[in-house]
Design a protein around this motif. Structure first.
Motif, PDB file in Angstrom:
ATOM      1  N   ARG A   1       0.708  -1.192   0.067  1.00 21.52           N
ATOM      2  CA  ARG A   1       0.076  -0.088  -0.038  1.00 21.52           C
ATOM      3  C   ARG A   1       0.982   1.283   0.099  1.00 21.52           C
ATOM      4  NH1 ARG A   1      -5.676   1.052   2.149  1.00 21.52           N
ATOM      5  NH2 ARG A   1      -6.012   3.009   1.888  1.00 21.52           N
ATOM      6  N   ILE A   2       0.615   2.119  -1.063  1.00 21.80           N
ATOM      7  CA  ILE A   2       1.490   3.462  -0.904  1.00 21.80           C
ATOM      8  C   ILE A   2       0.731   4.612  -1.004  1.00 21.80           C
ATOM      9  CG2 ILE A   2       3.108   4.500  -2.568  1.00 21.80           C
ATOM     10  CD1 ILE A   2       4.044   1.642  -3.750  1.00 21.80           C
ATOM     11  N   GLU A   3       1.013   5.384  -0.134  1.00 22.20           N
ATOM     12  CA  GLU A   3       0.205   6.781   0.142  1.00 22.20           C
ATOM     13  C   GLU A   3       0.925   7.913  -0.727  1.00 22.20           C
ATOM     14  OE1 GLU A   3      -2.599   6.787   1.291  1.00 22.20           O
ATOM     15  OE2 GLU A   3      -2.593   4.907   2.083  1.00 22.20           O
ATOM     16  N   GLY A   4       1.098   7.682  -2.007  1.00 23.65           N
ATOM     17  CA  GLY A   4       1.590   8.727  -2.903  1.00 23.65           C
ATOM     18  C   GLY A   4       0.767   9.801  -3.094  1.00 23.65           C
ATOM     19  N   GLU A   5       1.004  10.583  -4.100  1.00 24.49           N
ATOM     20  CA  GLU A   5       0.096  11.577  -4.506  1.00 24.49           C
ATOM     21  C   GLU A   5      -1.328  11.225  -5.081  1.00 24.49           C
ATOM     22  OE1 GLU A   5       1.942  15.573  -6.381  1.00 24.49           O
ATOM     23  OE2 GLU A   5       2.485  13.513  -7.616  1.00 24.49           O
TER      24      GLU A   5
ATOM     25  N   ALA B   1       5.808   4.158 -10.462  1.00 24.41           N
ATOM     26  CA  ALA B   1       6.389   5.510  -9.552  1.00 24.41           C
ATOM     27  C   ALA B   1       5.554   6.586 -10.135  1.00 24.41           C
ATOM     28  CB  ALA B   1       7.642   5.615  -9.710  1.00 24.41           C
ATOM     29  N   ASN B   2       5.427   6.811 -11.448  1.00 19.80           N
ATOM     30  CA  ASN B   2       4.742   8.238 -12.094  1.00 19.80           C
ATOM     31  C   ASN B   2       3.246   8.152 -11.804  1.00 19.80           C
ATOM     32  OD1 ASN B   2       7.318   9.056 -12.651  1.00 19.80           O
ATOM     33  ND2 ASN B   2       7.178   8.836 -14.606  1.00 19.80           N
ATOM     34  N   ALA B   3       2.747   7.006 -12.012  1.00 23.82           N
ATOM     35  CA  ALA B   3       1.214   6.762 -11.702  1.00 23.82           C
ATOM     36  C   ALA B   3       0.943   7.134 -10.256  1.00 23.82           C
ATOM     37  CB  ALA B   3       0.860   5.272 -11.776  1.00 23.82           C
TER      38      ALA B   3
ATOM     39  N   LEU C   1      -1.365  16.920 -18.773  1.00 25.39           N
ATOM     40  CA  LEU C   1      -0.404  16.055 -18.930  1.00 25.39           C
ATOM     41  C   LEU C   1      -0.003  14.875 -17.766  1.00 25.39           C
ATOM     42  CD1 LEU C   1       2.150  18.974 -19.424  1.00 25.39           C
ATOM     43  CD2 LEU C   1       1.036  17.486 -21.037  1.00 25.39           C
ATOM     44  N   SER C   2       0.746  13.750 -18.269  1.00 29.08           N
ATOM     45  CA  SER C   2       0.845  12.884 -17.234  1.00 29.08           C
ATOM     46  C   SER C   2       2.294  13.129 -16.629  1.00 29.08           C
ATOM     47  CB  SER C   2       1.182  11.405 -17.940  1.00 29.08           C
ATOM     48  OG  SER C   2       2.257  11.479 -18.716  1.00 29.08           O
ATOM     49  N   LEU C   3       2.416  12.458 -15.182  1.00 35.30           N
ATOM     50  CA  LEU C   3       3.774  12.892 -14.838  1.00 35.30           C
ATOM     51  C   LEU C   3       4.827  12.666 -15.564  1.00 35.30           C
ATOM     52  CD1 LEU C   3       5.177  13.965 -12.139  1.00 35.30           C
ATOM     53  CD2 LEU C   3       4.931  11.802 -11.091  1.00 35.30           C
TER      54      LEU C   3
ATOM     55  N   ASN D   1      -0.560   2.539 -18.011  1.00 39.67           N
ATOM     56  CA  ASN D   1       0.768   1.719 -18.305  1.00 39.67           C
ATOM     57  C   ASN D   1       1.470   0.967 -17.166  1.00 39.67           C
ATOM     58  OD1 ASN D   1       0.396   2.546 -20.986  1.00 39.67           O
ATOM     59  ND2 ASN D   1       2.258   3.950 -21.044  1.00 39.67           N
ATOM     60  N   ALA D   2       1.280   1.570 -16.121  1.00 35.41           N
ATOM     61  CA  ALA D   2       1.454   0.924 -14.671  1.00 35.41           C
ATOM     62  C   ALA D   2       0.818  -0.447 -14.612  1.00 35.41           C
ATOM     63  CB  ALA D   2       1.319   1.917 -13.638  1.00 35.41           C
TER      64      ALA D   2
END
Lengths: 237, 237
Positions: A187-191, A218-220, B116-118, B219-220
């Motif tokens: 579980r990841i609490e990213g943006e 990571a970017n998702a 945009l995407s990150l 894509n993730a």
């Protein structure tokens, strides 16, 4: 000398160098205690984002960079003995699209491997998308062309999208109740928060707790190297 | 004529055209029954992957494409009245990196917006990363330069990373027990399965059930437009 012995010695030397910075006593063997942080006890591991990169065999390295060349260390990675080298290559797809420069990770391996994100694959116009694989598993993989300053090679197989995986030392696996090749969720609490499934556990003496995600994951989620992920014991909720 | 009236008429005409393909009786108003599929009853919605794109104001469209030009339909989108136009622009970041051609989505809007995407943002070298926002919310956003065949503009704000969101018709929301602006999670069994949180529900008469993910999320997970996502009623597990 056997190549694996060389790799092991290089790994040990780098381990000592990395851990000796500002701490003379760490030239003694590291105790497991340093590996069991409060984060590990709580099931939290740092994220390491893996951008596209390549591993090279000794033979391919010689072709791309010259017979007398050596990989040189740009910076050590968290996994003991592994490093980002100063060397880079460009890859060229069957339809002629290029991507690079791409970092070579050391040390040299028995087999050349190219690790790409799905976004990279679309950018390269790959008609047959590389499968998702653990490092070293080249079943049903395709090849690609690598170009270096001294030459180029076209490999017949070895292009993968890396699976989600967590490296850990046996002592860390023990605390977490996990074994090599277990599959967990994180579980990841990213943006943009998420739970990611199908995360493979990999345990080895040279490993340190680190969840490797490619740049698409990571970017998702909007996370960077050093952000934390919470291990969920089950691989399915 | 008021611009919103024009947009509404265009939306209605496109709706009839889209639904009339091979079905003359569908020129009659569509019954809600067609919206409530077995998938919807089970909480499953199709995914629509949104690649980077721009929406243009009438004023900016005239500058980029010429005062007498009009957006022309390349293909209608699932959301009624919306379409991918044949027009494309190139965007240029403050550090001079370019990305394009990027599709213009129609119809024209009151305000220009760049989505945009990150991964796109990193590629453009944007030092200040655009915030994650619902469409139309330009608080604390930065601008960028857009270049078209007839001219260029530099907007002061309006660059966003789109939030995860699900469009749905009121009848679909009713079946699902959801309301406009609810926040849910979605479970997706892609090549790399995950649960995505912070998914905003948006309900309107012209909307049709569709989970919009950007290319980083898509894509993730290794999913494409048309793949299914399972709505989880809670926004937190």
């Amino acid at each position: 000398m056997d190549e694996r012995v060389v790799d092991t010695i290089v790994a040990r030397v780098l381990e000592r160098l990395a851990s000796s910075r500002g701490n003379a006593s760490s030239l003694m063997p590291q105790s497991d205690n340093g590996l069991i942080s409060e984060d590990i006890k709580a099931g939290r591991v740092p994220i390491g984002v893996s951008a596209r990169h390549v591993h090279l065999s000794r033979e391919h390295h010689a072709i791309l960079f010259g017979a007398d060349s050596q990989l040189t260390v740009l910076r050590p990675l968290k996994q003991v003995g592994e490093y980002a080298s100063e060397q880079q290559v460009t890859i060229v797809s069957p339809v002629g699209r290029c991507l690079g420069p791409i970092r070579v990770l050391g040390p040299l391996r028995s087999t050349t491997q190219v690790e790409l994100s799905l976004t990279d694959c679309y950018g390269l116009g790959l008609k047959r998308l590389p499968p998702i694989r653990p490092s070293g598993d080249h079943r049903d993989t395709s090849g690609i062309t690598l170009v270096g300053p001294a030459g180029s090679i076209t490999i017949a197989a070895g292009v993968i999208r890396a699976n989600r995986h967590i490296h850990m030392h046996p002592s860390q696996a023990s605390v977490l109740g996990l074994r090599d090749r277990d599959v967990v969720a994180v579980r990841i609490e990213g943006e943009r928060p998420a739970i990611l499934f199908d995360v493979q556990v990999r345990v080895a003496e040279t490993f340190r707790a680190e969840l490797h995600l490619d740049t698409d994951d990571a970017n998702a989620l909007g996370v960077k190297t050093g952000d934390l992920a919470q291990i969920l014991r089950s691989d399915r909720l």
